[in-house]
Scaffold this motif. Structure first.
Motif, short mmCIF file in Angstrom:
data_model
loop_
_atom_site.label_atom_id
_atom_site.label_comp_id
_atom_site.label_asym_id
_atom_site.label_seq_id
_atom_site.Cartn_x
_atom_site.Cartn_y
_atom_site.Cartn_z
N ILE A 56 -20.90 51.54 -3.33
CA ILE A 56 -19.66 51.38 -2.54
C ILE A 56 -19.73 51.03 -1.15
CG2 ILE A 56 -17.63 51.81 -1.59
CD1 ILE A 56 -17.59 51.42 -4.55
N ASP A 57 -20.53 51.69 -0.27
CA ASP A 57 -20.84 51.57 0.87
C ASP A 57 -22.10 50.38 0.77
OD1 ASP A 57 -22.02 52.55 3.38
OD2 ASP A 57 -23.75 53.70 3.12
N LYS A 58 -21.23 49.38 1.41
CA LYS A 58 -22.45 47.83 1.38
C LYS A 58 -23.14 47.92 2.76
CE LYS A 58 -20.08 46.68 -2.32
NZ LYS A 58 -20.77 46.42 -3.97
N ASP A 59 -22.22 48.55 3.56
CA ASP A 59 -23.48 48.19 5.10
C ASP A 59 -24.32 49.52 5.47
OD1 ASP A 59 -21.71 51.03 5.99
OD2 ASP A 59 -20.90 50.34 7.23
N GLY A 60 -24.68 50.38 4.37
CA GLY A 60 -25.26 50.97 4.42
C GLY A 60 -25.75 52.18 4.91
N SER A 61 -24.05 52.39 5.62
CA SER A 61 -23.68 53.02 6.46
C SER A 61 -24.05 54.51 6.19
CB SER A 61 -23.15 53.14 7.50
OG SER A 61 -22.50 53.51 6.71
N GLY A 62 -24.36 54.78 5.53
CA GLY A 62 -23.73 56.47 4.91
C GLY A 62 -22.61 56.97 5.16
N LYS A 63 -21.73 56.30 5.03
CA LYS A 63 -20.43 56.29 5.36
C LYS A 63 -19.00 55.42 4.66
CE LYS A 63 -21.20 59.90 9.39
NZ LYS A 63 -20.63 60.45 10.65
N LEU A 64 -18.00 56.38 4.62
CA LEU A 64 -17.63 55.03 3.70
C LEU A 64 -16.19 54.67 4.81
CD1 LEU A 64 -16.89 56.28 0.36
CD2 LEU A 64 -19.22 54.53 1.30
N ASP A 65 -16.05 53.64 5.12
CA ASP A 65 -14.19 53.41 5.61
C ASP A 65 -13.79 52.79 4.42
OD1 ASP A 65 -14.52 50.54 4.90
OD2 ASP A 65 -15.86 49.74 6.76
N LYS A 66 -12.61 52.52 5.02
CA LYS A 66 -11.10 53.21 4.74
C LYS A 66 -11.58 51.79 3.81
CE LYS A 66 -6.16 52.95 4.65
NZ LYS A 66 -4.57 52.53 5.69
N THR A 67 -11.98 50.77 4.40
CA THR A 67 -11.76 49.21 3.15
C THR A 67 -12.75 49.91 1.74
OG1 THR A 67 -11.23 47.85 4.68
CG2 THR A 67 -12.76 47.10 2.67
N GLU A 68 -13.95 50.58 2.33
CA GLU A 68 -14.91 50.59 0.85
C GLU A 68 -14.87 51.98 0.31
OE1 GLU A 68 -19.18 49.94 3.63
OE2 GLU A 68 -17.72 52.24 3.70
N ILE A 69 -13.83 52.75 0.51
CA ILE A 69 -12.18 53.75 0.12
C ILE A 69 -11.22 52.85 -0.63
CG2 ILE A 69 -11.24 55.35 0.37
CD1 ILE A 69 -12.33 56.94 2.83
N ILE A 70 -11.02 51.99 -0.29
CA ILE A 70 -10.21 51.45 -1.24
C ILE A 70 -11.06 50.83 -2.53
CG2 ILE A 70 -8.82 48.94 -1.40
CD1 ILE A 70 -7.84 50.04 1.56
N ASN A 71 -11.65 50.02 -2.19
CA ASN A 71 -12.65 49.66 -3.54
C ASN A 71 -13.49 50.90 -4.64
OD1 ASN A 71 -12.93 47.16 -2.16
ND2 ASN A 71 -14.86 47.39 -1.09
N LEU A 72 -14.08 51.94 -3.51
CA LEU A 72 -13.62 53.16 -4.62
C LEU A 72 -12.36 53.47 -5.37
CD1 LEU A 72 -15.95 55.64 -5.91
CD2 LEU A 72 -14.63 57.40 -3.65
#
Length: 148
Positions: free
Chosen positions: A92-108
């Motif tokens: 889910i961490d598409k940008d590989g930052s090691g953190k999920l932003d709100k959009t990534e959390i929605i995808n999760l």
């Protein structure tokens, strides 16, 4: 059997089948599959061998599906889930930052087949975001997951 348990069992069966086409597996096959399925696994070959021999109930130096599944489902489900959650987090961490932003959390949330309102999502992020940066790292997600 709940849908979650059934889904987990199906994933475990795929894991087992990958080792030796569904036939009983050897300690070496188990080690290869564990390392393939869980790239972050930190265990040694000795630890894998110890796990293997604990699971090999009839001491024939092979582990069949019944032995494998019995041992797997006897484990703490939250520990079994950690590796799966870590793999999901990375996917889910598409940008590989090691953190999920709100959009990534929605995808999760969507990936897990859950429905959640924007307000519930904001509350969830606020609850999980221990350091207050507006992002969720793996440890924050894990803490939240284990608390539910």
């Amino acid at each position: 059997m709940s849908q979650t348990t059934k889904s987990f069992e199906e994933k475990c069966k795929v894991f087992f089948d990958q080792a030796n086409g569904g036939n009983p597996i050897t300690v070496g096959q188990l080690a290869r599959v564990i390392r393939s399925a869980c790239p972050n696994f930190q265990g040694t070959d000795q630890e894998i061998a110890e796990m293997f021999f604990e699971v090999d109930a009839n001491n024939d130096k092979l582990v069949d599906w019944n032995e494998f599944s019995t041992a797997l489902f006897a484990k703490d489900p939250k520990e079994v889930t950690r590796a799966e959650l870590q793999t999901l987090f990375k996917s889910i961490d598409k940008d590989g930052s090691g953190k999920l932003d709100k959009t990534e959390i929605i995808n999760l949330v969507k990936e897990q087949g859950l429905s959640i309102t924007d307000e519930e999502l904001d509350d969830l992020i606020k609850e999980a975001d221990v350091n207050g940066d507006g992002l969720i790292d793996f440890e924050e997600l894990l803490r939240l997951w284990m608390s539910k």
